[in-house]
Design a protein around this motif. Structure first.
Motif, mmCIF file in Angstrom:
data_model
loop_
_atom_site.group_PDB
_atom_site.id
_atom_site.type_symbol
_atom_site.label_atom_id
_atom_site.label_comp_id
_atom_site.label_asym_id
_atom_site.label_seq_id
_atom_site.Cartn_x
_atom_site.Cartn_y
_atom_site.Cartn_z
ATOM 1 N N LEU A 30 -3.557 -16.256 -46.889
ATOM 2 C CA LEU A 30 -4.110 -17.606 -47.047
ATOM 3 C C LEU A 30 -3.370 -18.645 -46.220
ATOM 4 N N THR A 31 -2.174 -18.330 -45.771
ATOM 5 C CA THR A 31 -1.444 -19.277 -44.915
ATOM 6 C C THR A 31 -1.739 -19.058 -43.442
ATOM 7 N N THR A 35 -10.152 -17.094 -44.680
ATOM 8 C CA THR A 35 -10.602 -15.769 -45.080
ATOM 9 C C THR A 35 -11.588 -15.917 -46.224
ATOM 10 N N LEU A 40 -10.273 -10.575 -48.921
ATOM 11 C CA LEU A 40 -8.985 -10.436 -49.627
ATOM 12 C C LEU A 40 -8.993 -9.205 -50.524
ATOM 13 N N LEU A 55 -6.313 -17.427 -56.994
ATOM 14 C CA LEU A 55 -7.004 -18.552 -56.362
ATOM 15 C C LEU A 55 -7.188 -19.708 -57.339
ATOM 16 N N LEU A 62 -5.883 -25.260 -52.071
ATOM 17 C CA LEU A 62 -6.763 -24.492 -51.200
ATOM 18 C C LEU A 62 -7.769 -25.402 -50.506
ATOM 19 N N THR A 64 -11.321 -25.181 -49.362
ATOM 20 C CA THR A 64 -12.464 -24.291 -49.622
ATOM 21 C C THR A 64 -13.714 -24.754 -48.877
ATOM 22 N N LEU A 69 -11.640 -19.531 -47.336
ATOM 23 C CA LEU A 69 -10.494 -20.023 -48.103
ATOM 24 C C LEU A 69 -9.254 -20.026 -47.218
ATOM 25 N N VAL A 70 -8.436 -21.063 -47.335
ATOM 26 C CA VAL A 70 -7.168 -21.129 -46.626
ATOM 27 C C VAL A 70 -6.312 -22.189 -47.309
ATOM 28 N N ARG A 76 1.452 -25.268 -46.602
ATOM 29 C CA ARG A 76 1.717 -23.910 -46.107
ATOM 30 C C ARG A 76 3.215 -23.619 -46.004
#
Length: 482
Positions: A30-31, A35, A40, A55, A62, A64, A69-70, A76
């Motif tokens: 996620l960093t 994705t 995942l 999540l 996040l 979204t 998602l990130v 981060r």
């Protein structure tokens, strides 16, 4: 008060114990780049429900937008530092294993010892460190002739490590490396040291390759786990492709403990010897189920004290049963005025341990005539030095038969006993408490707090809560000498 998202994520990861590494992999993904939930789950092989829980915890941290998602740019770095993501895929160095293995005591065939290669010890450590979150966890090695403990210490300095073994030479060698590894003595047929029970997050064992040996070592390993939900038992075991029926018997012995075999890495371990199984064994990962704790004690009671577990020698399945010391070494202090104990099957350590365990005024012990504690003047002197503050010994070789010897032990009646005598006559008590009382009896001017501080210093790190009878012999000798 609501947790910050990063703290809530940390709580989810912590809840998975040593298995939290997979969740850290999710955080790392996620960093890195946007994705999807499906990716995942599929790419990291983590159940959807687990991913969704992580999540939800991250929540507002996040981004979204759209269908991806990130983690937001602003958090981060915090996540990277909090979950040590920069080192997540590092392969730790494990230097010096060839020298350590070369300097270790020779393999004891009576105990089914066949030495693994130094490269095997290194790869075990790297695999364990790369599969589980070991920092702050405790690894328990149920038997450690291959020095897996020392390899893991070099791979992951932040892990706590305990070794339980019956070989006094090995315990002295590991302890002598100054690696901060807690070493305890036990013949697993008679039980696990109480200080080890319920202490570990991960167990490693390379047991005797009989169904009884595998079940006993894995069972004691399960008793050593404190994390019953996430703890793992990692075992080296191999069988010849020419005898698959033996492999089936051993695997049934594993399943008889209601352990699930979660994974198996073929031919992971290599040995100097053991050519009957190709000088190799597989690496099994076992996990307890809720039913394990329902059946464990019954299965171990069936084995304890009477099961011979090795493939060679007097302790093998065909050898003399190990019943003699079971009641003495497997329980608390035994009360009697006079006692005769048959130690004809003693592989070496029972004689000294029985003398430590008993406070009987007069004891007669029958042992092999070639017993390690009797075979020469130096060995006899070492035995007398170990228990001399408690028992006066008369050693009679070749009595009552050419292959037997008799040890007659008479309890010393010194009143009050000196500090060493007090310690030895309370071998089932916690070392720190018994030492404190011994010191206060020897020096009435000592305050309780002064005696406690001195006792803790004498016992050494981590040993104050252990029983004297569970310490390695060299540590007991050091305490009584001090």
């Amino acid at each position: 008060m609501d947790l910050e998202p990063i703290d809530a994520v940390a709580a989810v990861v912590s809840g998975y114990g040593i298995a939290g590494r997979r969740l850290r992999e999710i955080i790392a993904r996620l960093t890195e780049s946007p994705t999807t939930l499906d990716d995942l789950v599929r790419d990291l092989a983590v159940p959807r429900r687990t991913v969704e829980a992580l999540l939800r915890a991250a929540g507002p941290d996040l981004d979204t937008g759209g269908e991806t998602l990130v983690l937001q740019d602003s958090v981060r770095q915090r996540y990277g530092e909090r979950f040590a993501l920069a080192t997540l895929h590092d392969v730790p160095e494990v230097p010096g294993m060839a020298e350590l293995v070369a300097g270790a005591p020779a393999a004891d065939r009576a105990l089914d010892h066949v030495s693994a290669t130094a490269d095997t010890a290194r790869r075990r450590a790297q695999w364990l460190a790369g599969t589980y979150d070991l920092a702050g966890a405790r690894l328990v090695c149920i038997g450690d002739h291959d020095l897996t403990s020392l390899a893991v210490r070099r791979a992951c300095p932040d892990v706590e490590i305990t070794v339980v073994d019956v070989d006094e030479r090995l315990l002295a060698y590991i302890d002598g490396q100054g690696a901060g590894i807690a070493c305890y003595h036990a013949d697993l047929r008679f039980g696990l040291p109480p200080v080890v029970a319920g202490s570990g997050d991960l167990v490693f064992t390379d047991p005797p390759y009989t169904p009884e040996g595998v079940q006993l070592f894995l069972g004691r390993g399960a008793q050593a786990l404190r994390d019953r939900g996430n703890g793992r038992l990692v075992m080296a075991y191999g069988f010849s492709p020419l005898t698959p029926a033996l492999g089936l018997k051993v695997q049934r012995a594993v399943l008889d403990l209601d352990l699930v075999i979660e994974a198996m890495l073929p031919a992971f371990n290599r040995y100097h010897g053991a050519q009957a199984v190709g000088s190799a064994s597989d690496l099994y990962v076992c996990r307890p189920t809720p039913q394990t704790w329902q059946v464990l004690d019954r299965r171990l009671d069936r084995l304890a004290g009477s099961a011979n577990i090795y493939t060679h020698g007097e302790q093998s399945l065909e050898g003399t049963a190990a019943r003699g010391p079971a009641r003495i070494l497997g329980g608390g202090p035994l009360q009697a005025d006079e006692l005769t104990v048959d130690l004809a099957a003693d592989p070496g350590p029972w004689l000294a341990r029985v003398l430590l365990a008993l406070n009987v005024p007069a004891v007669t012990l029958l042992v092999p005539n070639n017993h390690p504690d009797l075979r020469d003047a130096a060995s006899q002197a070492a035995l007398r030095a170990l228990v001399g503050a408690k028992y006066d010994l008369r050693l009679r070789r070749s009595t009552p038969a050419p292959d037997r010897a008799t040890v007659e032990a008479t309890l010393r009646t010194q009143e009050p006993p000196d500090a060493a005598g007090w310690l030895l006559t309370h071998a089932h008590g916690k070392v720190g408490n018994v030492l404190r009382e011994a010191l206060m009896r020897a020096d009435p001017a000592l305050s309780r707090s002064e005696a406690q501080a001195r006792a803790s210093a004498l016992a050494g790190p981590g040993r104050a809560e252990a029983r004297l009878i569970d310490l390695p012999r060299h540590a007991i000798a050091g305490l009584t000498g001090a």
